[in-house]
Enzyme design. Structure first.
Site, PDB file in Angstrom:
ATOM      1  N   GLU A  55       0.835  -1.225   0.000  1.00 33.44           N
ATOM      2  CA  GLU A  55       0.000   0.000   0.000  1.00 33.44           C
ATOM      3  C   GLU A  55       0.856   1.257   0.000  1.00 33.44           C
ATOM      4  O   GLU A  55       0.510   2.259   0.625  1.00 33.44           O
ATOM      5  CB  GLU A  55      -0.937   0.026   1.219  1.00 33.44           C
ATOM      6  CG  GLU A  55      -2.146  -0.849   1.102  1.00 33.44           C
ATOM      7  CD  GLU A  55      -2.895  -0.676  -0.194  1.00 33.44           C
ATOM      8  OE1 GLU A  55      -2.979   0.454  -0.692  1.00 33.44           O
ATOM      9  OE2 GLU A  55      -3.374  -1.693  -0.714  1.00 33.44           O
ATOM     10  N   GLY A  56       1.982   1.210  -0.685  1.00 33.14           N
ATOM     11  CA  GLY A  56       2.925   2.325  -0.664  1.00 33.14           C
ATOM     12  C   GLY A  56       3.853   2.140   0.514  1.00 33.14           C
ATOM     13  O   GLY A  56       3.412   2.114   1.666  1.00 33.14           O
TER      14      GLY A  56
END
Ligand SMILES: Cc1cc2nc3c(=O)[nH]c(=O)nc-3n(C[C@H](O)[C@H](O)[C@H](O)COP(=O)(O)OP(=O)(O)OC[C@H]3O[C@@H](n4cnc5c(N)ncnc54)[C@H](O)[C@@H]3O)c2cc1C
Length: 595
Positions: free
Chosen positions: A440-441
């Protein structure tokens, strides 16, 4: 045997005594979520997590997923657990009633997510990804696509994925190569390979709905040329039931460090039929809607794993006999004292406890404001709430997963060698927690988001949504002698944060690399200051109850943990501020060839 008991007492403290959980039912659309209903949901969630999901955590890790002839088998017990999960209505908890959802507040959903992550993070990835797909379709898809897909995602008969990553591109999605060719009937043919796709293939649901980022012919280069498509594993027939198999298939499964019961798949799209979601070339906007929801949820993964690791560490420290207390034997009738007596073990346990309870308060603060952003009747309040959520999303994601990993590591250390071997389950928590800092980053990218986008947004408007309440609190409480031990350290950390903010803003104007070099430390300085604010407020709420009204010592322990946080963890902000002030010269001037 590993243990897990949902921390309902603390959850209710944060929800009702700190975050005005009772005020939720005053928001339009949330009227039914009063204390009676909310408590019943939390009790039932705890039962499911403790008795159904947690017992499968260790066996799921040992067995892992199996790739056989293009299909993926989840570990023994997962299909039955998913059936119970779905039949219990848990897939629909936080979804729109218009599509069969229960419309629960984000606050309640967040507490449920925490329990699920403590009990069995691998299992949680399947409904977690489905919810992300639901969010993107709900926000951006046409009415026709919504009607076709949302009820199935909401009732859990179908699951969802997000397909962004390709072998040559992870963080830099502008490099995406997967292509989508228009067909005459309005659909698209998708070609390409995606890697690391969570829940890409499995045996839990009758269909899997992939949300895929791809390029249309002639699309602009970079992220401005990416579109979003919905690509089902099985094409729905006219009556909505599963029809023909689509040309999308799992090519292999990744073998990985943790969350081994979560299927991480390589997915091949060989002319797979898909439909555009939203406008052409605007796919990143929809994907960000999905990612923002997921980022808060991933932060909660760190929190959940920290909690279960802490619970096991405390139980072990009470039981394990080694050495004598430095202050003289505490259990003279036994061959040695429990390790709980040793200062270093207490340091580890209190650090873990302070992290977990502080992070729970931060996660619930974000979720509570998110409920205002969605439901408040006043548009100005909704805007202010949305600003705050935008600002703290990268902090929740990165701080909670970094502290979650630190906490699970401490959980191993408390067990000594018994933490490193598999029997007690503590090493699994470390392995499972590690991924949350990456997907998610990565946390480095969250820090850049905070410094590069959120900090300067609207001339500092987002920042003010945090700075103003904290400054106001310090001003209002600084003369209160009872709170001096909490508000004093908070004010000091807040001063450091203000100074660091001004310095980064100034330096970053002339040298963007300076802001990049300070970003990770800045995110932690911000996060630890936010936790200090919450710990001060938790101490303030608890102090009046210490004494007679506190038979189980809950409030006494809360105040003691707040003191520990202020004295033993918050001083980290001094080092972080010094690192930020030192600038990035030593990193950036280092010769590439010398690495
Ligand atoms: C178990 C697992 C499950 C996953 N699930 C999914 C999924 O469901 N769907 C999906 O699409 N993807 C998924 N991913 C992929 C995941 O989101 C990516 O691994 C992650 O975004 C990082 O991309 P990367 O691995 O290519 O690393 P890279 O982008 O190559 O980054 C490598 C390092 O460089 C740093 N870096 C890169 N660019 C910059 C920059 N501009 N500035 C500063 N630092 C930078 C990163 O922070 C990192 O430390 C999953 C991955 C794993 C391991």
């Amino acid at each position: 045997m590993p243990i897990y008991k949902a921390p309902l007492r603390d959850m209710r403290f944060v929800l009702y005594e700190l975050m005005d959980g009772d005020g939720l039912a005053a928001l339009p659309g949330l009227e039914t979520f009063d204390r009676t209903l909310t408590d019943a949901i939390l009790d039932e969630a705890a039962r499911l997590c403790e008795t159904v999901l947690f017992p499968l955590n260790r066996s799921g890790d040992e067995e892992g997923c199996r790739f056989e002839n293009g299909t993926v088998a989840t570990p023994a017990g997962f299909a039955e657990a998913y059936r119970l999960f779905r039949n219990g209505g848990w897939t629909s908890l936080a979804c729109d009633p218009a599509y069969g959802g229960q419309g629960a507040p984000a606050t309640v959903a967040t507490l449920f997510q925490e329990m699920m992550c403590s009990a069995n993070l691998s299992f949680g990835t399947y409904p977690g990804l489905s919810h992300g797909a639901y969010v993107a379709l709900h926000g951006y898809a046409s009415d026709d696509i919504k009607a076709r897909y949302l009820p199935k995602l909401v009732d859990g008969t179908w699951s969802g994925t997000m397909c962004l990553t390709e072998p040559h591109c992870g963080t830099d999605l502008g490099l995406i190569r997967t292509s989508a060719e228009p067909r005459e009937d309005g659909s698209y043919a998708l070609f390409g390979t995606k890697i690391f796709i969570s829940a890409g293939e499995h045996d839990l649901t009758e269909n899997i709905v992939h949300l895929v980022l791809a390029r249309l012919p002639g699309a602009p280069k970079g992220t401005a040329g990416i579109s979003l498509f919905v690509v089902p594993k099985v094409l729905p027939a006219e009556d909505g039931r599963p029809g023909l198999r689509n040309a999308v298939a799992c090519g292999s499964l990744e073998h990985k460090m943790g969350i081994r019961a979560s299927a991480t798949c390589l997915m091949n799209f060989d002319g797979a039929t898909g439909w555009l979601v939203g406008e052409p070339h605007k796919g990143m906007r929809a994907m960000f809607a999905m990612m923002n929801a997921e980022r808060l949820a991933v932060g909660v993964q760190g929190l959940g794993l920290g909690e279960v690791s802490y619970q096991n560490a405390v139980a072990y420290a009470r039981d394990r006999l080694q050495g004598r207390s430095l202050a003289g034997a505490k259990a003279p009738d036994r061959p040695a004292d429990p390790i709980l007596v040793h200062p270093d073990v207490r340091r580890m346990l209190l650090t873990a406890r302070a992290h977990v309870e502080g992070c729970r308060a931060l996660a619930l603060w974000a979720a509570r404001v998110l409920d205002d952003a969605r439901h408040h009747p006043d548009p100005a309040e909704r805007q202010a709430a949305d600003d705050f959520v935008q600002l703290v999303t990268p902090v929740v994601k990165a701080l909670l997963t970094d502290l979650g990993f630190e906490t699970t590591n401490l959980g191993v250390q408390v067990f000594g060698g018994h933490g490193y071997i598999r029997e007690h389950g503590q090493e699994q928590h470390v392995r499972d927690a590690r991924i949350a800092q990456i997907y998610e980053g990565t946390n480095g990218i969250q820090a850049l988001d905070l410094v590069g986008r959120k900090m300067p947004a609207h001339a500092g408007r987002y920042l003010r949504r945090f700075f103003h309440p904290v400054a106001g609190y310090i001003e209002a409480k600084s003369a209160d002698p009872e709170l001096a031990a909490f508000v004093g350290p908070l004010a000091k950390a807040f001063g450091r944060l203000q100074q660091a903010t001004a310095t980064i803003a100034r330096r970053g104007l002339s040298r963007p690399e300076e802001a990049g070099a300070a970003a990770s430390e800045y995110l932690h300085l911000f996060g630890l200051t936010a936790l200090a604010y919450l710990w001060a407020r938790m101490a303030e709420v608890s102090l009046p109850h210490v004494g007679e009204a506190d038979p189980d010592g809950f409030y006494r322990a809360k105040v003691a943990t707040a003191r520990f946080y202020m004295e033993r963890i918050l001083p980290r902000t001094g080092a972080l501020a010094a690192q930020i002030m030192a600038g990035g010269r030593t990193m950036m001037d280092f010769e590439d060839a010398a690495f």
